[in-house]
Scaffold this active site. Structure first.
Site, PDB file in Angstrom:
ATOM      1  N   ASN A  48      34.406  47.305  44.685  1.00 33.51           N
ATOM      2  CA  ASN A  48      33.709  46.985  46.318  1.00 33.51           C
ATOM      3  C   ASN A  48      35.471  46.703  47.164  1.00 33.51           C
ATOM      4  O   ASN A  48      36.509  46.877  46.389  1.00 33.51           O
ATOM      5  CB  ASN A  48      33.539  45.801  46.111  1.00 33.51           C
ATOM      6  CG  ASN A  48      33.820  44.888  45.037  1.00 33.51           C
ATOM      7  OD1 ASN A  48      34.511  45.218  43.989  1.00 33.51           O
ATOM      8  ND2 ASN A  48      34.017  43.194  45.414  1.00 33.51           N
ATOM      9  N   GLU A  50      36.882  44.227  49.799  1.00 28.99           N
ATOM     10  CA  GLU A  50      36.442  43.014  51.164  1.00 28.99           C
ATOM     11  C   GLU A  50      36.930  42.970  52.543  1.00 28.99           C
ATOM     12  O   GLU A  50      37.905  43.554  52.733  1.00 28.99           O
ATOM     13  CB  GLU A  50      36.401  41.249  50.703  1.00 28.99           C
ATOM     14  CG  GLU A  50      34.974  42.356  49.487  1.00 28.99           C
ATOM     15  CD  GLU A  50      34.951  40.357  48.459  1.00 28.99           C
ATOM     16  OE1 GLU A  50      36.365  39.545  49.053  1.00 28.99           O
ATOM     17  OE2 GLU A  50      34.033  40.226  48.010  1.00 28.99           O
ATOM     18  N   CYS A  59      30.235  47.424  48.536  1.00 28.09           N
ATOM     19  CA  CYS A  59      29.999  47.181  47.590  1.00 28.09           C
ATOM     20  C   CYS A  59      31.300  48.178  46.825  1.00 28.09           C
ATOM     21  O   CYS A  59      30.553  50.293  47.391  1.00 28.09           O
ATOM     22  CB  CYS A  59      28.192  47.333  47.290  1.00 28.09           C
ATOM     23  SG  CYS A  59      27.944  45.590  47.419  1.00 28.09           S
ATOM     24  N   GLU A  61      29.571  50.239  44.514  1.00 25.95           N
ATOM     25  CA  GLU A  61      28.330  51.586  44.519  1.00 25.95           C
ATOM     26  C   GLU A  61      28.706  52.539  45.852  1.00 25.95           C
ATOM     27  O   GLU A  61      27.793  53.839  45.453  1.00 25.95           O
ATOM     28  CB  GLU A  61      27.458  51.413  44.198  1.00 25.95           C
ATOM     29  CG  GLU A  61      26.322  50.295  43.511  1.00 25.95           C
ATOM     30  CD  GLU A  61      26.541  48.815  42.838  1.00 25.95           C
ATOM     31  OE1 GLU A  61      27.870  48.710  43.810  1.00 25.95           O
ATOM     32  OE2 GLU A  61      26.017  48.046  42.364  1.00 25.95           O
ATOM     33  N   CYS A  90      22.769  45.566  45.105  1.00 27.73           N
ATOM     34  CA  CYS A  90      22.029  44.609  46.337  1.00 27.73           C
ATOM     35  C   CYS A  90      21.088  45.345  46.612  1.00 27.73           C
ATOM     36  O   CYS A  90      20.736  46.985  45.791  1.00 27.73           O
ATOM     37  CB  CYS A  90      23.545  44.041  46.885  1.00 27.73           C
ATOM     38  SG  CYS A  90      23.865  45.865  47.448  1.00 27.73           S
ATOM     39  N   CYS A  93      22.440  48.839  48.312  1.00 24.26           N
ATOM     40  CA  CYS A  93      23.266  50.052  47.360  1.00 24.26           C
ATOM     41  C   CYS A  93      22.002  50.346  47.004  1.00 24.26           C
ATOM     42  O   CYS A  93      22.000  51.652  46.597  1.00 24.26           O
ATOM     43  CB  CYS A  93      23.994  48.920  46.436  1.00 24.26           C
ATOM     44  SG  CYS A  93      25.619  49.061  47.394  1.00 24.26           S
TER      45      CYS A  93
HETATM   46  N1  THU Z   1      29.329  43.353  44.771  1.00 23.59           N
HETATM   47  C1  THU Z   1      29.769  45.021  44.428  1.00 23.59           C
HETATM   48  O1  THU Z   1      30.390  45.572  44.638  1.00 23.59           O
HETATM   49  N2  THU Z   1      28.317  45.182  43.985  1.00 23.59           N
HETATM   50  C2  THU Z   1      27.148  44.845  43.422  1.00 23.59           C
HETATM   51  O2  THU Z   1      25.829  45.142  42.585  1.00 23.59           O
HETATM   52  C3  THU Z   1      27.438  43.238  43.877  1.00 23.59           C
HETATM   53  C4  THU Z   1      27.799  42.402  44.969  1.00 23.59           C
HETATM   54  C5  THU Z   1      30.521  43.260  45.826  1.00 23.59           C
HETATM   55  C6  THU Z   1      30.270  42.832  47.378  1.00 23.59           C
HETATM   56  C7  THU Z   1      31.164  41.683  47.544  1.00 23.59           C
HETATM   57  O3  THU Z   1      32.449  42.190  47.296  1.00 23.59           O
HETATM   58  C8  THU Z   1      31.421  40.949  45.609  1.00 23.59           C
HETATM   59  O4  THU Z   1      30.806  42.209  45.009  1.00 23.59           O
HETATM   60  C9  THU Z   1      30.386  39.559  46.421  1.00 23.59           C
HETATM   61  O5  THU Z   1      29.134  40.386  46.583  1.00 23.59           O
END
Ligand code: THU
Length: 138
Positions: A48, A50, A59, A61, A90, A93
């Site tokens: 991920n 941000e 994310c 995925e 989520c 994804c």
């Molecule tokens: N996130 C993912 O990368 N994958 C998931 O399956 C759930 C959430 C990330 C998004 C964000 O950067 C952090 O986790 C918190 O939500």
């Protein structure tokens, strides 16, 4: 048809753990790693990323999937996702995984306990998923 090699869930989880270390998550501090196993045997990873404008974050995925697709890989056998606690993908994804890796198996692991691997079928992640039906556009 040539016999497919058995999927090595542990190796895929290990690749996702390596990717997780490269997550850029300074806001949530929640690091996620993903690894896709292509039909060719190649493993494509993502983590991920941000943004200070939180909603722009992506994310693990989707990062892995977009990397693979834009490198020309379109057939996937499996995916692994690791995170603290071992969360499942989520909704956003799930939509993309169901669209582009429908036949894949999904392995989920808690990065603190990566030996325990939960197994799902991507196609079960999003019942009645939206698909673009050309007929609906005419
Ligand atoms: N996130 C993912 O990368 N994958 C998931 O399956 C759930 C959430 C990330 C998004 C964000 O950067 C952090 O986790 C918190 O939500």
């Amino acid at each position: 048809m040539p016999k497919q090699k058995r999927i090595d869930a542990r190796a895929l989880v290990a690749a996702a753990l390596t990717a997780q270390r490269r997550a850029v998550a300074p806001y949530s501090r929640f690091k996620v790693g993903a690894a896709l196993l292509a039909a060719s045997g190649e493993i494509i990873t993502g983590a991920n990323v941000e943004s200070a404008s939180y909603g722009l974050s992506c994310c693990a995925e989707r990062v892995a999937l977009f990397k693979a697709l834009t490198d020309g890989t379109h057939a996937f056998r499996a995916a692994a996702v690791v995170s603290p606690g071992g969360v499942t993908p989520c909704g956003a994804c799930r939509q993309l995984l169901v669209e582009y890796a429908r036949d894949a198996i999904l392995f989920i692991a808690d990065s603190g306990k990566p030996g325990v691997i939960r197994r799902f079928r991507v196609r079960d992640l999003l019942p009645s998923a939206f698909v673009d039906l050309p007929a609906a556009r005419s």
